[in-house]
Write a protein that holds these residues in place. Structure first.
Motif, short mmCIF file in Angstrom:
data_model
loop_
_atom_site.label_atom_id
_atom_site.label_comp_id
_atom_site.label_asym_id
_atom_site.label_seq_id
_atom_site.Cartn_x
_atom_site.Cartn_y
_atom_site.Cartn_z
N SER A 4 0.83 -1.21 0.00
CA SER A 4 0.00 0.00 0.00
C SER A 4 0.86 1.26 0.00
N SER A 5 1.96 1.23 0.75
CA SER A 5 2.86 2.39 0.79
C SER A 5 3.51 2.62 -0.57
N LEU A 7 2.35 1.69 -3.52
CA LEU A 7 1.36 2.14 -4.48
C LEU A 7 1.02 3.63 -4.28
N ALA A 8 1.03 4.08 -3.04
CA ALA A 8 0.78 5.49 -2.78
C ALA A 8 1.91 6.35 -3.35
N VAL A 183 -5.42 9.92 -1.63
CA VAL A 183 -4.96 8.55 -1.31
C VAL A 183 -3.79 8.60 -0.34
N LEU A 187 -3.59 7.18 3.59
CA LEU A 187 -2.58 6.18 3.97
C LEU A 187 -1.74 6.69 5.12
N GLN A 191 -1.08 5.13 8.91
CA GLN A 191 0.25 4.72 9.34
C GLN A 191 0.82 5.66 10.39
#
Length: 387
Positions: A4-5, A7-8, A183, A187, A191
């Protein structure tokens, strides 16, 4: 690094590339109304200068943003870059004077410089070099997807005969940047409290990487500005076909970087692949110099794209092997070197095309080849023996 990190980060890079690429096929449509009937040579010069001012802004601000991110972290810098990019695109869409267009394009470069090196520096702490190589190539692929999507949007707007395709393309750039901001912000909230692991043992980035990155982007800068200028003359293609050439360019680069991600376990051979990429890059520019049709241009652009698609992430990955616990500052300098090369290439591509025509591609191939030899370490068989 969690998927996810990554992709961000890739989304932020995509937004920066989209903002740069969306307007490139439409530069004549953007600039011509602001030049008040100036001669064609003036349009060519301004097309190069307009691309160049963006890159000069990246040159000046990339090291600054990189150093700030080393002290304050990447999160706030990335979010600021995305908001600023959206604002600059919106202002450029409503520019009424030539100086306004230059100012807002420069502002786009200022905020893009807060995205590109900072996103790459977030990968430097990854200890597994194979994973780091894959993710560096992945960021490159995200950038190319931006370049791929942006000309597609521009081509669609132009083919539908909209009254304001330039404003529509720039508005799309702002929407993409704001979407990436949303986005990333979500995220980062999820986090909150996590701290990245720093890489220890900072080292200076060898100058050869700066030189190679400058030359690689110099070639791209001259290529992307001179190609649409050559379209109505030697190549005999229309604006939609020019956009298709840019789409082909991005697609071929994407395929090349996908192959590089697959080849990450064989990273010991990357220096040899880098040398081969430089050679084929020069060959593609030479083929383009003698192209006289859309079909010939497709072959030449494909070769340039595949070669540069391998070359650019290879330079970035090999550079991360050399840096330590201040990746933002080091990669900021690397980005600045590349942007300086692209600015020089963009300005020379526009100005020299007006004087030399298709010979600009031959000259660029010569400069790239000779410069790359000078910037690279001598092969073993050329080194002077110490014995």
């Amino acid at each position: 690094m969690p998927l996810s990190s990554f992709l961000a980060l890739a989304g932020a890079v995509f937004a920066a590339a989209f903002a740069y690429g969306a307007i490139m096929p439409l530069l004549p449509e953007l600039l011509a109304p602001l030049l008040s009937g100036a001669p064609t040579a003036s349009l060519s010069w301004h097309a190069g200068a307009f691309a160049g001012i963006y890159m000069f802004a990246v040159v000046l601000f990339s090291p600054l943003w990189g150093a700030v991110s080393d002290r304050l972290g990447t999160k706030s810098i990335l979010l600021l870059g995305l908001v600023g990019s959206a604002l600059a695109a919106a202002l450029l869409a409503v520019a009424q004077e030539l100086w306004e267009a230059y100012l807002w394009r420069a502002l786009q470069g200022v905020f893009a410089s807060a995205l590109l090196p900072v996103a790459a520096s977030a990968l430097a702490p990854i200890a597994d070099t194979a994973e780091r190589a894959r993710k560096m190539a992945g960021l490159g692929a995200a950038s190319l997807l931006g370049f791929f999507a942006a000309p597609s949007v521009s081509a669609t707007l132009a083919s539908r005969g909209l009254a304001a395709p330039v404003s529509s393309a720039l508005s799309a750039s702002a929407v993409v940047a704001l979407g990436a901001f949303a986005v990333l912000a979500a995220l980062f909230r999820a986090q909150a409290g996590r701290r990245p692991t720093a890489v220890m043992g900072a080292q200076l980035l060898p100058a050869r990487f700066l030189g190679l990155n400058l030359l690689a982007y110099l070639g791209l800068g001259a290529f992307e500005v001179a190609l649409p200028l050559a379209a109505p003359g030697p190549l005999g293609v229309d604006s939609v076909q020019v956009s298709l050439l840019f789409v082909e360019c991005s697609l071929m680069m994407l395929v090349a970087q996908g192959a590089l991600m697959w080849a990450a376990p064989f990273r010991a051979q990357f220096p040899k692949v880098l040398a081969a990429s430089i050679a084929s890059y020069c060959a593609g520019l030479l083929v383009l110099a003698y192209a006289d049709s859309f079909g010939a241009a497709l072959w030449a652009v494909g070769l340039v794209a595949a070669s540069s698609g391998l070359l650019l992430p290879l330079i970035g990955f090999l550079a991360t092997v050399e840096i330590g616990d201040r990746p933002g500052a080091a990669l900021g300098r690397l980005t600045a070197a590349g942007s300086l090369g692209q600015a020089i290439g963009s300005i020379s591509g526009g100005a020299l095309y007006a004087q030399a025509g298709m010979s600009i591609f031959t000259t660029t191939a010569f400069v790239l080849g000779v410069g790359a030899l000078a910037a690279s370490p001598l092969p073993r068989w050329l080194r002077v023996s110490d014995r």
